[in-house]
Write a protein that holds these residues in place. Structure first.
Motif, short mmCIF file in Angstrom:
data_model
loop_
_atom_site.label_atom_id
_atom_site.label_comp_id
_atom_site.label_asym_id
_atom_site.label_seq_id
_atom_site.Cartn_x
_atom_site.Cartn_y
_atom_site.Cartn_z
N HIS A 82 0.84 -1.20 0.00
CA HIS A 82 0.00 0.00 0.00
C HIS A 82 0.88 1.25 0.00
O HIS A 82 0.66 2.18 -0.79
N HIS A 83 1.87 1.27 0.89
CA HIS A 83 2.80 2.41 0.97
C HIS A 83 3.59 2.58 -0.32
O HIS A 83 3.82 3.70 -0.76
N GLU A 84 4.02 1.47 -0.90
CA GLU A 84 4.78 1.55 -2.16
C GLU A 84 3.94 2.22 -3.25
O GLU A 84 4.45 3.01 -4.05
N GLY A 85 2.65 1.91 -3.25
CA GLY A 85 1.73 2.56 -4.19
C GLY A 85 1.62 4.05 -3.95
O GLY A 85 1.64 4.85 -4.89
N ALA A 86 1.51 4.42 -2.67
CA ALA A 86 1.40 5.85 -2.32
C ALA A 86 2.67 6.61 -2.69
O ALA A 86 2.62 7.73 -3.19
N VAL A 87 3.83 5.99 -2.46
CA VAL A 87 5.11 6.62 -2.80
C VAL A 87 5.19 6.83 -4.31
O VAL A 87 5.62 7.89 -4.78
N ALA A 101 3.49 15.61 -1.14
CA ALA A 101 4.10 14.47 -1.84
C ALA A 101 5.48 14.16 -1.25
O ALA A 101 5.82 13.01 -1.03
N ASP A 102 6.24 15.21 -0.99
CA ASP A 102 7.57 15.04 -0.35
C ASP A 102 7.44 14.32 0.98
O ASP A 102 8.19 13.40 1.29
N ALA A 103 6.48 14.80 1.80
CA ALA A 103 6.27 14.24 3.14
C ALA A 103 5.86 12.77 3.06
O ALA A 103 6.31 11.94 3.86
N ILE A 104 5.01 12.43 2.10
CA ILE A 104 4.55 11.04 1.92
C ILE A 104 5.73 10.15 1.53
O ILE A 104 5.91 9.05 2.08
N ILE A 105 6.54 10.63 0.60
CA ILE A 105 7.71 9.84 0.15
C ILE A 105 8.64 9.56 1.33
O ILE A 105 9.06 8.42 1.55
N ILE A 106 8.94 10.59 2.12
CA ILE A 106 9.88 10.43 3.25
C ILE A 106 9.30 9.52 4.33
O ILE A 106 9.92 8.55 4.75
N SER A 107 8.08 9.84 4.80
CA SER A 107 7.51 9.10 5.94
C SER A 107 7.16 7.66 5.58
O SER A 107 7.45 6.73 6.34
N GLN A 108 6.57 7.45 4.39
CA GLN A 108 6.13 6.10 4.05
C GLN A 108 7.30 5.20 3.64
O GLN A 108 7.28 4.00 3.87
N THR A 109 8.35 5.80 3.06
CA THR A 109 9.55 5.01 2.76
C THR A 109 10.19 4.53 4.07
O THR A 109 10.62 3.37 4.18
N ALA A 110 10.20 5.41 5.07
CA ALA A 110 10.75 5.04 6.39
C ALA A 110 9.91 3.94 7.03
O ALA A 110 10.44 3.00 7.63
N GLU A 111 8.58 4.03 6.88
CA GLU A 111 7.70 3.00 7.45
C GLU A 111 7.84 1.66 6.72
O GLU A 111 7.74 0.60 7.35
N ILE A 112 8.09 1.71 5.41
CA ILE A 112 8.32 0.46 4.66
C ILE A 112 9.57 -0.24 5.21
O ILE A 112 9.57 -1.45 5.45
N THR A 113 10.64 0.54 5.43
CA THR A 113 11.89 0.00 5.99
C THR A 113 11.62 -0.63 7.35
O THR A 113 12.10 -1.72 7.66
#
Length: 203
Positions: free
Chosen positions: A158-163, A182-194
């Motif tokens: 789901h996060h990969e889709g949002a990124v 968009a910047d905030a989503i990329i940063i926060s959701q990439t961190a959550e994926i990790t």
């Protein structure tokens, strides 16, 4: 007649004041910074209201996407076993609920329709990272460790889709606030994926 005269006088006075300010800027020093001030000031209001089709698509796509993530997160308090899964779900909900409100506000201000609550339009079905009805049912029917694993595996997708959607907005959008989100989503959701990959032992 008097009203017109007053208005004209006010305009002339305002223009005079503006030219004095600009003259003061220019005379203090002749650097490029001084010269760029007038154009920077005049373009700011236009930039704040400027949006394009990519911004509309970003808002219309991200609203149902976020709503599904919140729906998934809402299952965690009663079904998750690990404290980490519960904490993650809480953080996702706290981040994405306000973003839904913001995105809806933009669409309304642009004269666009906000996607209906609970209604998945046809475009949402093929949207990056969206869960199918069957996958959502499977998640609802699971609990304990099985829920934790399914929740995190689904949320990673789901996060990969949002990124991916946020990266498209960064590349094609024009609305400054949407670019910031968009910047905030990329940063926060990439961190959550990790973080989720780590909890699943995949890192």
């Amino acid at each position: 007649m008097n009203k017109n005269l007053i208005r004209r006088t006010a305009i002339v006075a305002a223009a005079g004041a503006a030219s004095l300010v600009l003259a003061a800027c220019g005379s203090s020093d002749d650097t490029s910074a001084g010269q760029s001030t007038p154009s920077a000031v005049s373009s700011a209001p236009a930039a704040q209201g400027q949006h394009n089709a990519a911004d509309v698509a970003f808002a219309k796509g991200m609203i149902p996407h976020h709503r599904q993530a919140v729906e998934m997160a809402d299952l965690a308090p009663t079904r998750a076993e690990s404290a980490e899964a519960k904490k993650l779900a809480d953080e996702i909900k706290k981040a994405q609920d306000p973003e839904i409100q913001t995105l809806s506000g933009w669409l309304t201000s642009w004269g666009e329709q906000v996607p209906a609550e609970g209604a998945m339009d046809h475009s949402a079905h093929g949207m990056a990272g969206m869960m199918t009805a069957e996958e959502m049912d499977k998640l609802k029917d699971s609990s304990g460790k099985a829920f934790d694993t399914a929740f995190m595996e689904m949320m990673i997708r789901h996060h990969e889709g949002a990124v991916a959607m946020a990266k498209t907005e960064k590349a094609d959008g024009a609305f400054p606030d949407a670019q910031t989100m968009a910047d905030a989503i990329i940063i926060s959701q990439t961190a959550e994926i990790t973080r989720m990959n780590s909890l699943l032992g995949k890192n």
